[in-house]
Motif scaffolding. Structure first.
Motif, PDB file in Angstrom:
ATOM      1  N   GLY B  67      30.467  36.766 -16.849  1.00 50.37           N
ATOM      2  CA  GLY B  67      31.714  35.996 -16.748  1.00 50.37           C
ATOM      3  C   GLY B  67      32.473  35.948 -18.058  1.00 50.37           C
ATOM      4  O   GLY B  67      33.705  35.899 -18.072  1.00 50.37           O
ATOM      5  N   LEU B  68      31.751  35.979 -19.173  1.00 48.37           N
ATOM      6  CA  LEU B  68      32.423  35.896 -20.475  1.00 48.37           C
ATOM      7  C   LEU B  68      32.461  37.249 -21.188  1.00 48.37           C
ATOM      8  O   LEU B  68      32.794  37.326 -22.374  1.00 48.37           O
ATOM      9  N   GLY B  69      32.131  38.320 -20.457  1.00 44.04           N
ATOM     10  CA  GLY B  69      32.084  39.654 -21.059  1.00 44.04           C
ATOM     11  C   GLY B  69      33.348  40.019 -21.824  1.00 44.04           C
ATOM     12  O   GLY B  69      33.283  40.519 -22.957  1.00 44.04           O
ATOM     13  N   ASP B  70      34.500  39.750 -21.237  1.00 41.62           N
ATOM     14  CA  ASP B  70      35.761  40.118 -21.900  1.00 41.62           C
ATOM     15  C   ASP B  70      35.979  39.309 -23.179  1.00 41.62           C
ATOM     16  O   ASP B  70      36.555  39.787 -24.146  1.00 41.62           O
ATOM     17  N   VAL B  71      35.507  38.052 -23.176  1.00 41.57           N
ATOM     18  CA  VAL B  71      35.642  37.231 -24.384  1.00 41.57           C
ATOM     19  C   VAL B  71      34.708  37.753 -25.475  1.00 41.57           C
ATOM     20  O   VAL B  71      35.095  37.875 -26.641  1.00 41.57           O
ATOM     21  N   LEU B  72      33.477  38.103 -25.084  1.00 38.48           N
ATOM     22  CA  LEU B  72      32.499  38.600 -26.059  1.00 38.48           C
ATOM     23  C   LEU B  72      32.960  39.916 -26.688  1.00 38.48           C
ATOM     24  O   LEU B  72      32.617  40.236 -27.823  1.00 38.48           O
ATOM     25  N   GLU B  73      33.770  40.662 -25.959  1.00 39.29           N
ATOM     26  CA  GLU B  73      34.266  41.937 -26.503  1.00 39.29           C
ATOM     27  C   GLU B  73      35.238  41.764 -27.656  1.00 39.29           C
ATOM     28  O   GLU B  73      35.455  42.684 -28.435  1.00 39.29           O
ATOM     29  N   THR B  74      35.835  40.588 -27.756  1.00 39.71           N
ATOM     30  CA  THR B  74      36.880  40.394 -28.771  1.00 39.71           C
ATOM     31  C   THR B  74      36.335  39.961 -30.123  1.00 39.71           C
ATOM     32  O   THR B  74      37.104  39.675 -31.029  1.00 39.71           O
ATOM     33  N   THR B  75      35.010  39.853 -30.259  1.00 48.45           N
ATOM     34  CA  THR B  75      34.461  39.248 -31.468  1.00 48.45           C
ATOM     35  C   THR B  75      33.196  39.964 -31.947  1.00 48.45           C
ATOM     36  O   THR B  75      32.537  40.656 -31.166  1.00 48.45           O
ATOM     37  N   ASP B  76      32.868  39.781 -33.221  1.00 48.80           N
ATOM     38  CA  ASP B  76      31.623  40.324 -33.766  1.00 48.80           C
ATOM     39  C   ASP B  76      30.552  39.253 -33.924  1.00 48.80           C
ATOM     40  O   ASP B  76      29.484  39.510 -34.483  1.00 48.80           O
ATOM     41  N   ALA B  77      30.833  38.046 -33.471  1.00 42.23           N
ATOM     42  CA  ALA B  77      29.883  36.939 -33.646  1.00 42.23           C
ATOM     43  C   ALA B  77      28.621  37.199 -32.830  1.00 42.23           C
ATOM     44  O   ALA B  77      28.674  37.858 -31.795  1.00 42.23           O
ATOM     45  N   PRO B  78      27.479  36.680 -33.275  1.00 41.42           N
ATOM     46  CA  PRO B  78      26.254  36.820 -32.488  1.00 41.42           C
ATOM     47  C   PRO B  78      26.299  35.985 -31.215  1.00 41.42           C
ATOM     48  O   PRO B  78      26.918  34.925 -31.194  1.00 41.42           O
ATOM     49  N   CYS B  79      25.678  36.521 -30.170  1.00 39.43           N
ATOM     50  CA  CYS B  79      25.548  35.767 -28.933  1.00 39.43           C
ATOM     51  C   CYS B  79      24.063  35.597 -28.644  1.00 39.43           C
ATOM     52  O   CYS B  79      23.362  36.565 -28.362  1.00 39.43           O
ATOM     53  N   TYR B  80      23.569  34.368 -28.740  1.00 38.23           N
ATOM     54  CA  TYR B  80      22.158  34.087 -28.521  1.00 38.23           C
ATOM     55  C   TYR B  80      21.903  33.922 -27.033  1.00 38.23           C
ATOM     56  O   TYR B  80      22.542  33.094 -26.375  1.00 38.23           O
ATOM     57  N   VAL B  81      20.987  34.721 -26.518  1.00 38.09           N
ATOM     58  CA  VAL B  81      20.704  34.713 -25.080  1.00 38.09           C
ATOM     59  C   VAL B  81      19.313  34.116 -24.871  1.00 38.09           C
ATOM     60  O   VAL B  81      18.342  34.575 -25.476  1.00 38.09           O
ATOM     61  N   LEU B  82      19.250  33.099 -24.028  1.00 37.00           N
ATOM     62  CA  LEU B  82      17.961  32.448 -23.808  1.00 37.00           C
ATOM     63  C   LEU B  82      17.923  31.805 -22.423  1.00 37.00           C
ATOM     64  O   LEU B  82      18.954  31.671 -21.771  1.00 37.00           O
ATOM     65  N   SER B  83      16.741  31.457 -21.988  1.00 36.11           N
ATOM     66  CA  SER B  83      16.591  30.850 -20.663  1.00 36.11           C
ATOM     67  C   SER B  83      17.227  29.464 -20.656  1.00 36.11           C
ATOM     68  O   SER B  83      17.398  28.838 -21.698  1.00 36.11           O
ATOM     69  N   GLU B  84      17.548  28.982 -19.446  1.00 38.86           N
ATOM     70  CA  GLU B  84      18.143  27.654 -19.360  1.00 38.86           C
ATOM     71  C   GLU B  84      17.179  26.569 -19.831  1.00 38.86           C
ATOM     72  O   GLU B  84      17.599  25.575 -20.434  1.00 38.86           O
ATOM     73  N   ALA B  85      15.887  26.779 -19.574  1.00 38.95           N
ATOM     74  CA  ALA B  85      14.896  25.789 -20.019  1.00 38.95           C
ATOM     75  C   ALA B  85      14.880  25.700 -21.546  1.00 38.95           C
ATOM     76  O   ALA B  85      14.832  24.612 -22.130  1.00 38.95           O
ATOM     77  N   LEU B  86      14.950  26.849 -22.190  1.00 39.15           N
ATOM     78  CA  LEU B  86      14.950  26.888 -23.649  1.00 39.15           C
ATOM     79  C   LEU B  86      16.248  26.274 -24.201  1.00 39.15           C
ATOM     80  O   LEU B  86      16.231  25.548 -25.203  1.00 39.15           O
ATOM     81  N   ALA B  87      17.358  26.567 -23.552  1.00 39.42           N
ATOM     82  CA  ALA B  87      18.645  26.005 -23.976  1.00 39.42           C
ATOM     83  C   ALA B  87      18.596  24.484 -23.935  1.00 39.42           C
ATOM     84  O   ALA B  87      19.088  23.797 -24.830  1.00 39.42           O
ATOM     85  N   GLU B  88      17.964  23.955 -22.890  1.00 34.00           N
ATOM     86  CA  GLU B  88      17.846  22.511 -22.759  1.00 34.00           C
ATOM     87  C   GLU B  88      16.986  21.929 -23.882  1.00 34.00           C
ATOM     88  O   GLU B  88      17.275  20.856 -24.413  1.00 34.00           O
ATOM     89  N   GLU B  89      15.954  22.670 -24.257  1.00 34.72           N
ATOM     90  CA  GLU B  89      15.073  22.192 -25.321  1.00 34.72           C
ATOM     91  C   GLU B  89      15.819  22.122 -26.662  1.00 34.72           C
ATOM     92  O   GLU B  89      15.651  21.179 -27.437  1.00 34.72           O
ATOM     93  N   VAL B  90      16.676  23.094 -26.908  1.00 28.06           N
ATOM     94  CA  VAL B  90      17.411  23.130 -28.170  1.00 28.06           C
ATOM     95  C   VAL B  90      18.488  22.043 -28.208  1.00 28.06           C
ATOM     96  O   VAL B  90      18.606  21.294 -29.181  1.00 28.06           O
ATOM     97  N   THR B  91      19.276  21.956 -27.138  1.00 20.85           N
ATOM     98  CA  THR B  91      20.460  21.096 -27.175  1.00 20.85           C
ATOM     99  C   THR B  91      20.150  19.649 -26.820  1.00 20.85           C
ATOM    100  O   THR B  91      20.918  18.760 -27.145  1.00 20.85           O
ATOM    101  N   GLY B  92      19.042  19.440 -26.102  1.00 17.51           N
ATOM    102  CA  GLY B  92      18.687  18.077 -25.709  1.00 17.51           C
ATOM    103  C   GLY B  92      19.330  17.636 -24.413  1.00 17.51           C
ATOM    104  O   GLY B  92      19.253  16.481 -24.040  1.00 17.51           O
TER     105      GLY B  92
END
Lengths: 271, 271
Positions: B67-92
């Motif tokens: 869904g965000l592929g076109d947005v990711l194409e416009t930048t050189d920033a890193p995109c961290y990919v992780l499971s939803e469970a892991l995302a919840e652990e990081v963000t709270g």
């Protein structure tokens, strides 16, 4: 005069009405089963009792007793007195407004009785957020609406959060729930109301024109995510829009309700 | 194209921007110190990047990449990919909209540049609730306001919750913060704006009359609890009220802002 009962054990079974207030699902089930609702904060507790609701009990820290003394005098319900730390343990959150009351729900009144003498009413389809329901009641009360009608799946105006955001307007503005969903709007039209659906539909007219010259108006609002169902959108007498800037999707439902209530309350009257 | 980096350790130091999102105090300090803000959800992330903000990084579950592929194409920033469970652990919290981005704040623009060509502006004194700030930006954007000006203590429009409620309007409506508080309103008057304070003061006139015929208007709103400071109330050119029913205290600030913006946007113009 309420009976003051000092509580020292957070597991005391008399506190059952006040448990786990942050657990929305649990609270919904508990409050429906037992026919109760909770009011929070001195001002809201006072308004609930003044609004004629019968208290089952009160729960507060000692420092709130004085402020609500006159309210406690009007009832025989128990008032559980406990430290703020203990209150937090029971309810699951920091009760920063200090006073809670559990009150009896009343049977919902009939549509006819709610609409008697009403000239401007709000109709909410599936507004699911308690904050929005509360905010809409508050705006309706402030801007001169006479009643609120809810679709079967609209969120509960007597949920703690709705009451708090409404600043007690849910106690003063008469409301009820439609028993059926499908013919709700035609049934209002049959009672002499012009139903005006707020929508982005292409055949909608600016709200100011849509309500001009109307006598009895029912302003119809849909859910936060998807707006009105197609059935309600099409079965309304008129479709209206709040004119917006190009490129902006929409207002949130609370803001849209406030604007539409204001415009409707100030509608031009045809002699 | 953004670099996709798979993350398996929730303690990975590269995720520092995304930690403990529910801790408001910690986040305020962290975001100010590092000059960043967070956008949440596909639509809002997209609007932030389209609004010209530079991404520091993205964080998302695999299913949001497309869904965000076109947005990711416009930048050189890193995109961290992780499971939803892991995302919840990081963000709270449960990241139910799936995609997050951390973006660079920009220096606030000058008052002159924000006001260039503006005819209707909103001025917020000490609105402290992020939800209200976001809702007011959204209403202002929808109803044709050109800019928003903030008192030094008004809540941050780039806080995650403000952005979400504003549906990204904080990226499109120009805004800045006054450096000084005391003479903020007289400084606007000196620039040709009529400052209209929304208040319950006894010398206030109905908002519709207060704004009629004005060219450049600055609509001034106060905090949720106490409204405007006395200094701002008295140093405004005009004081206006939204007429309300007897016995009702007030509208909430989001509802009042929506009504006042609508009325001001539709003000009568004197030729």
């Amino acid at each position: 005069m309420a009976t003051l009962l000092e509580i020292t054990d957070p597991a005391d079974p008399r506190l059952a009405d006040y448990r786990d207030l942050r657990d929305v699902q649990l609270r919904k089930a508990l409050e429906t089963t037992h026919g109760l609702f909770l009011a929070e904060g001195e001002k809201v507790v006072r308004r609930a009792v003044e609004g004629g609701f019968t208290p089952r009990s009160f729960l507060m820290a000692p420092r709130w007793l004085d402020g609500l003394g006159d309210v406690l005098e009007t009832t025989d319900a128990p008032c559980y007195v406990l430290s703020e730390a203990l209150a937090e343990e029971v309810t699951g959150f920091h009760v920063h407004r200090g006073a809670l009351a559990s009150l009896e729900r009343r049977p919902l009144p009939s549509l006819d009785s709610v609409l008697e003498g009403a000239r401007s009413v709000l109709v909410l389809e599936d507004v699911v957020d308690h904050t929005n329901v509360g905010a809409i009641f508050r705006s309706g009360a402030a801007l001169g609406f006479d009643a609120v009608l809810l679709a079967p799946r609209c969120a509960d105006p007597l949920y703690r959060r709705s009451i708090k955001v409404a600043m007690g307007a849910v106690f003063t503005v008469p409301y009820t729930r439609f028993e059926g969903w499908y013919d709700a709007l035609p049934s209002l039209s049959a009672l002499g109301f012009t139903t005006v659906a707020l929508t982005l539909a292409p055949d909608s007219t600016p709200i100011e024109e849509a309500v001009a010259g109307l006598d009895k108006v029912a302003l119809v609002l849909g859910s936060e995510g998807h707006g009105l169902s197609e059935r309600w959108e099409r079965s309304a007498d008129r479709r209206a829009i709040i004119p917006m800037q190009d490129g902006v999707d929409s207002l949130n439902v609370g803001a849209a309700a406030a604007v539409a209530c204001y415009v409707t309350a100030h509608r031009a009257v045809v002699a």
